[in-house]
Enzyme design. Structure first.
Site, short mmCIF file in Angstrom:
data_model
loop_
_atom_site.label_atom_id
_atom_site.label_comp_id
_atom_site.label_asym_id
_atom_site.label_seq_id
_atom_site.Cartn_x
_atom_site.Cartn_y
_atom_site.Cartn_z
N LYS A 264 0.86 -1.19 0.00
CA LYS A 264 0.00 0.00 0.00
C LYS A 264 0.89 1.23 0.00
O LYS A 264 1.94 1.24 0.64
CB LYS A 264 -0.91 0.01 1.24
CG LYS A 264 -1.76 1.29 1.33
CD LYS A 264 -2.89 1.17 2.34
CE LYS A 264 -2.53 1.43 3.78
NZ LYS A 264 -1.93 2.75 4.05
N GLU B 143 0.64 5.74 -0.06
CA GLU B 143 -0.20 6.93 0.07
C GLU B 143 0.04 7.87 -1.11
O GLU B 143 1.19 8.09 -1.50
CB GLU B 143 0.13 7.66 1.38
CG GLU B 143 -0.17 6.83 2.61
CD GLU B 143 0.16 7.55 3.91
OE1 GLU B 143 0.52 8.75 3.88
OE2 GLU B 143 0.06 6.90 4.97
N GLU C 258 -9.24 7.56 3.69
CA GLU C 258 -9.11 7.86 5.12
C GLU C 258 -9.65 9.26 5.44
O GLU C 258 -9.27 10.25 4.79
CB GLU C 258 -7.63 7.74 5.56
CG GLU C 258 -7.46 8.07 7.05
CD GLU C 258 -6.11 7.65 7.63
OE1 GLU C 258 -5.30 7.04 6.92
OE2 GLU C 258 -5.90 7.95 8.83
O1 KIV Z 1 -1.11 2.53 8.63
C1 KIV Z 1 -2.31 2.27 8.76
O2 KIV Z 1 -2.75 1.64 9.73
C2 KIV Z 1 -3.22 2.73 7.73
C3 KIV Z 1 -4.67 2.65 8.03
C4 KIV Z 1 -5.05 3.78 8.89
C5 KIV Z 1 -5.50 2.58 6.79
O3 KIV Z 1 -2.80 3.19 6.71
#
Ligand code: KIV
Length: 289
Positions: free
Chosen positions: A117, A119, A186
């Site tokens: 993942k 951002e 988010e």
């Molecule tokens: O790092 C994390 O826990 C996240 C969540 C808040 C989606 O990115």
């Protein structure tokens, strides 16, 4: 969970089409992963939120790639039948594409994740495309992006006005076109998150983004109040109070050690009859006990 079939990104898309909500929770170590898998969660996120809830930093910015690999590996050992997504931490995907791919490869090969993942929106679309072309499933993350907290100016709700809503939709579309298999939204207003979700063919997973998302994610320590200084957050529902259970369990243990209630008869091991007599001579054993 024995016999559980691991989710994959094709099934996730089908879940969206069928209106079947996706459940995701963070986990950062072996025992939390074992329990999350036993509880039947669809996806485990090894989030860089571990910087806040496990490592005690104020933000996610100090979290390193080594931290993510270490925690991802522990989670993977505990949840062998659950789809694991691991965060790429701060500034590990903004340099050269070779450097980014080396980081992604560490998350997958050493961290044993099934996906990464990252951002960001349109500005990282080219990077996302290269990662997906390399055969790595990639989950987007827009709205409040904690790695940019210093630029955003705090942990603020996103998508309140028209310009912001438009920007979020464009970012979501750019990520979908680049090949992301889903997007975390988010702290986004409910109307905007629902609209984005309806416009995409890939699932959205919301945290503080309302009821119109295709799935929900929460932080493990928030769900279970797994800390002593828990702060209420409007978008979190707590489903347990592990912090209180741990505190009272440890305090009862300390109490029993201090009062010599623990260990008791049932916790100790006996030597063979006469062993001390043989060691020290008959009758002298008491002196040494
Ligand atoms: O790092 C994390 O826990 C996240 C969540 C808040 C989606 O990115």
């Amino acid at each position: 969970m024995a016999g559980k079939q691991m989710l994959n990104i094709v099934k996730m898309k089908r879940m969206k089409q069928d209106g079947d909500p996706i459940s995701m929770i963070t986990a950062y170590d072996y025992p939390s992963a074992v329990l999350a898998e036993e509880a039947g969660v669809d996806i485990i996120l090894v989030g860089d939120s571990l910087g806040n809830v496990v490592l005690g930093y104020d933000t996610t910015i100090p979290v390193t790639l080594d931290d993510m690999v270490y925690h991802s590996r522990s989670v993977a050992r505990g949840a062998k039948n659950t789809f694991i997504v691991t965060d790429m931490p701060f500034m590990t995907y903004h340099g050269s594409i070779d450097e980014t791919l080396r980081g992604v490869s560490r998350i997958m090969q050493e961290g044993h994740a099934q996906a990464v993942k990252m951002e960001g929106g349109a500005e990282i679309a080219d990077t996302v495309k290269r990662i997906v072309q390399a055969g790595v499933p990639m989950l987007g993350h827009i709205g409040l992006t904690p790695q940019s907290v210093n630029q955003i100016g705090g942990y603020r709700i996103q998508g309140k006005d028209e310009a912001d809503a438009k920007r979020l939709l464009e970012d979501a579309r750019a990520l979908e076109q680049a090949g992301a298999f889903g997007i975390v939204l988010e702290l986004v207003t409910e109307e905007v998150a629902a609209y984005i979700s309806s416009e995409l063919s890939i699932p959205t997973i919301g945290i503080g983004a309302g009821r119109g998302c295709d799935g929900q994610v929460l932080v493990y320590h928030d769900v279970l109040k797994y800390t002593s200084n828990y702060r209420n957050k409007r978008f979190v529902k707590t489903f347990g109070d592990i912090g209180e259970q741990i505190r009272s369990g440890i305090s009862a243990y300390v109490q029993e050690v201090k009062t010599r209630q623990f260990p008791a008869e049932e916790h100790v091991f006996a030597a063979e009859d006469g062993v001390l007599d043989n060691l020290y001579g008959k009758g002298k054993a008491e002196i040494h006990s």
